[in-house]
Design a protein around this motif. Sequence first.
Motif, PDB file in Angstrom:
ATOM      1  N   ARG A 309       8.275 -63.868  84.581  1.00 30.21           N
ATOM      2  CA  ARG A 309       7.002 -64.162  83.594  1.00 30.21           C
ATOM      3  C   ARG A 309       5.339 -64.943  84.209  1.00 30.21           C
ATOM      4  O   ARG A 309       4.634 -65.544  83.427  1.00 30.21           O
ATOM      5  N   ARG A 310       5.012 -63.406  84.331  1.00 28.63           N
ATOM      6  CA  ARG A 310       3.483 -63.839  84.873  1.00 28.63           C
ATOM      7  C   ARG A 310       2.942 -63.554  83.760  1.00 28.63           C
ATOM      8  O   ARG A 310       1.420 -64.274  83.648  1.00 28.63           O
ATOM      9  N   GLU A 311       2.743 -63.528  82.626  1.00 33.76           N
ATOM     10  CA  GLU A 311       1.907 -63.669  81.343  1.00 33.76           C
ATOM     11  C   GLU A 311       1.863 -64.668  80.836  1.00 33.76           C
ATOM     12  O   GLU A 311       1.491 -65.220  80.020  1.00 33.76           O
ATOM     13  N   ASP A 312       2.578 -65.864  81.776  1.00 32.12           N
ATOM     14  CA  ASP A 312       2.435 -67.734  81.345  1.00 32.12           C
ATOM     15  C   ASP A 312       1.360 -67.797  82.478  1.00 32.12           C
ATOM     16  O   ASP A 312       1.343 -69.250  82.180  1.00 32.12           O
ATOM     17  N   ILE A 313       0.859 -67.355  83.424  1.00 36.75           N
ATOM     18  CA  ILE A 313       0.328 -67.868  84.494  1.00 36.75           C
ATOM     19  C   ILE A 313      -0.778 -68.235  83.687  1.00 36.75           C
ATOM     20  O   ILE A 313      -1.176 -69.182  84.160  1.00 36.75           O
ATOM     21  N   PRO A 314      -1.684 -67.180  82.635  1.00 41.43           N
ATOM     22  CA  PRO A 314      -3.134 -67.559  81.863  1.00 41.43           C
ATOM     23  C   PRO A 314      -3.381 -69.306  81.940  1.00 41.43           C
ATOM     24  O   PRO A 314      -3.981 -69.977  82.188  1.00 41.43           O
ATOM     25  N   LEU A 315      -1.961 -69.593  81.023  1.00 38.78           N
ATOM     26  CA  LEU A 315      -1.719 -70.461  80.249  1.00 38.78           C
ATOM     27  C   LEU A 315      -1.022 -72.169  81.721  1.00 38.78           C
ATOM     28  O   LEU A 315      -1.618 -73.360  81.557  1.00 38.78           O
ATOM     29  N   LEU A 346       0.904 -61.611  91.917  1.00 40.69           N
ATOM     30  CA  LEU A 346       1.465 -61.690  93.622  1.00 40.69           C
ATOM     31  C   LEU A 346       3.353 -62.626  93.163  1.00 40.69           C
ATOM     32  O   LEU A 346       3.391 -62.741  91.380  1.00 40.69           O
ATOM     33  N   ASP A 347       4.004 -62.599  94.335  1.00 41.45           N
ATOM     34  CA  ASP A 347       5.461 -62.331  93.449  1.00 41.45           C
ATOM     35  C   ASP A 347       5.567 -63.989  93.375  1.00 41.45           C
ATOM     36  O   ASP A 347       6.949 -64.113  92.786  1.00 41.45           O
ATOM     37  N   TRP A 348       4.870 -65.229  93.956  1.00 43.27           N
ATOM     38  CA  TRP A 348       5.224 -66.507  94.404  1.00 43.27           C
ATOM     39  C   TRP A 348       6.806 -66.811  94.168  1.00 43.27           C
ATOM     40  O   TRP A 348       7.161 -67.568  93.581  1.00 43.27           O
ATOM     41  N   PRO A 349       6.882 -67.098  95.822  1.00 47.70           N
ATOM     42  CA  PRO A 349       8.333 -67.037  95.804  1.00 47.70           C
ATOM     43  C   PRO A 349       8.883 -68.950  96.040  1.00 47.70           C
ATOM     44  O   PRO A 349      10.157 -69.176  95.723  1.00 47.70           O
TER      45      PRO A 349
END
Length: 608
Positions: A309-315, A346-349
């Motif tokens: 759900r990388r598109e949520d990172i800015p929020l 980034l993958d953010w484990p």
Amino acid sequence: MPIKLLWIGADLAVTDPHVRGALSAVEILAESSLAGGLARLKATDFGAIVLSLSALPCSGGRALEELQRVASGVPVIVHHREGGIDDVISLTRQGAFYVLLGELDAVALATVVANAARKSQVGLEEANAPWRRFLIGQSRAMQQVCEIIELVAAKRCTILITGETGTGKEVVAKAVHAASNRAAASLVSVNCTALPATLIETELFGHAKGAFTGAHASRIGRFEQAHRGSIFLDEIGDLPLDAQAKLLRVLQEQEFQRVGSSETVRVDVRVIAASNVDLEKAARERRFREDLYYRLNVVPVQLPPLRERREDIPLLLEHFLEKIRSAENAPPKHVSEEAVEYLQQLDWPGNIRQLEHAVQMAFAMSGDRTLLCPSDFLARRPAAAQPPAAIEAAPIRVTQQGLDFDEVMSGIELSLLNQALVLSGGNKARAADLLKIKRTTLLAKMKSLGERMGSQEEKAPPRRPPASERTPVPTVLLLDIDTPVRQWISKTLEQSGFRLLHAASPSEALELVDAWHREISVLMAAAGLEEGKSTHSLEIENLIASCRRSAPAMGFLLLADSRRHAASIPNQARTHVLSCPFSASSLLDAIQTLAGVFATPECEEACA
């Protein structure tokens, strides 16, 4: 108020009198290009969008992706003149609200637009609901989680939340409770991993006076505290089997007996459980009761990892920055577009928790700058963004003098464990997967190696480290301190050059310690209530014990309500107690002493 409709790729149909007549109650704004439509969406709120594909050069899937990125909550009606049933299926899967084929039917269009506008209004009301503030993100995965919460929040059924460590299981539990008709009552959170095995039954169900040595008064357990509310059982997969049997009876009968009492206590509690392990697999391997698993898994909620759900990172970045700014009473900061793009790659484990920790460190280390750049996040760069350097194969040779086999093998095991933990961002379950061992095996090895290295350190003579080895700017972790006091402490410590991290709960503090134990010098927390041992006091004791195992050099500063309260707290090594009120100089003296507790033997004796 008329419905606002944005028509993108507007062709001659928009001027058709039949279409205009059917949409007479609709305010239509037309844009011939997708770029123009996106610009309109950024400036104006719309109830629905009509997308005419025949007038656009790009594909329907690409256009839908761009529209959802800018306005994910607005329904999109696609008009495809030359499409077929396969196009309907494909476009619907990609997020289209409805697909109209062939020549445009004005009546059908008006009906679909009205339905889309109603959905948009309902979605707006739901987005403004109080519980929705807990869940940050507009991705399809998060929308599905919100839909499940809306359906089951008012029910009494048990919910099982699963997902990797750091995906926000406790936040979802809070959202479920806030959306339910039990929101006015308490949500009691229990970290099953942090409960000592000997106190699990007492913690959950309470005890009667005289039930065991030291039980000078009766005490209610967590289930009674949650009566008419909800109880959140975090990491329930770590609960011992004998405790699982007692929990099963409570779920079935909604009643139990306190330790040392024959009186039956009935409760009305909604149970929300969470686990980062596969409980179904654990049940097959007989590590978890199968009947309890099915009793818990009435409504499953699977949380996606952040990499899905990388598109949520800015929020999420905006949310964390505002949270830190409010906690530290600091000027607002923003993340540059380059930094956002970098972080999305980034993958953010460690998932959302790892992202929050990265934002905290970037906020602290960016100084007075208000714009965070990619370089601000490189100091605490997630392991996935930077492949580990190749491990040099240093051969171990047996000389004529011999070697200590146990010591050499312990060093190798410790090196492998540290490498796996670095790669996993501190996530122990993922580290165990990397090493192809069970999580319990990893924890056991960490404990045995820690004890072995600790015994070796005890045998070694104490020494004063050189200045190059001392931490020039210690980091202080503040845990759940009242806002006015926390702001004053933050200001005082920052003015003296300390770096600060903040945790809202003991479990979050333990995660921070696991990830940044080399940087954190002192953990500062409220000592709990003066009258007896409160739940908070027990949580702090368990937290300190866990921190001592993972970070032996850490100091602990506890804030007591009064001098009498401070005197009642047992003396422990590397622990200092401040009674309220206290001065800035007392605070700084205590922090500096604890931060340098291993600098000299005298300091250690002074803090003991």
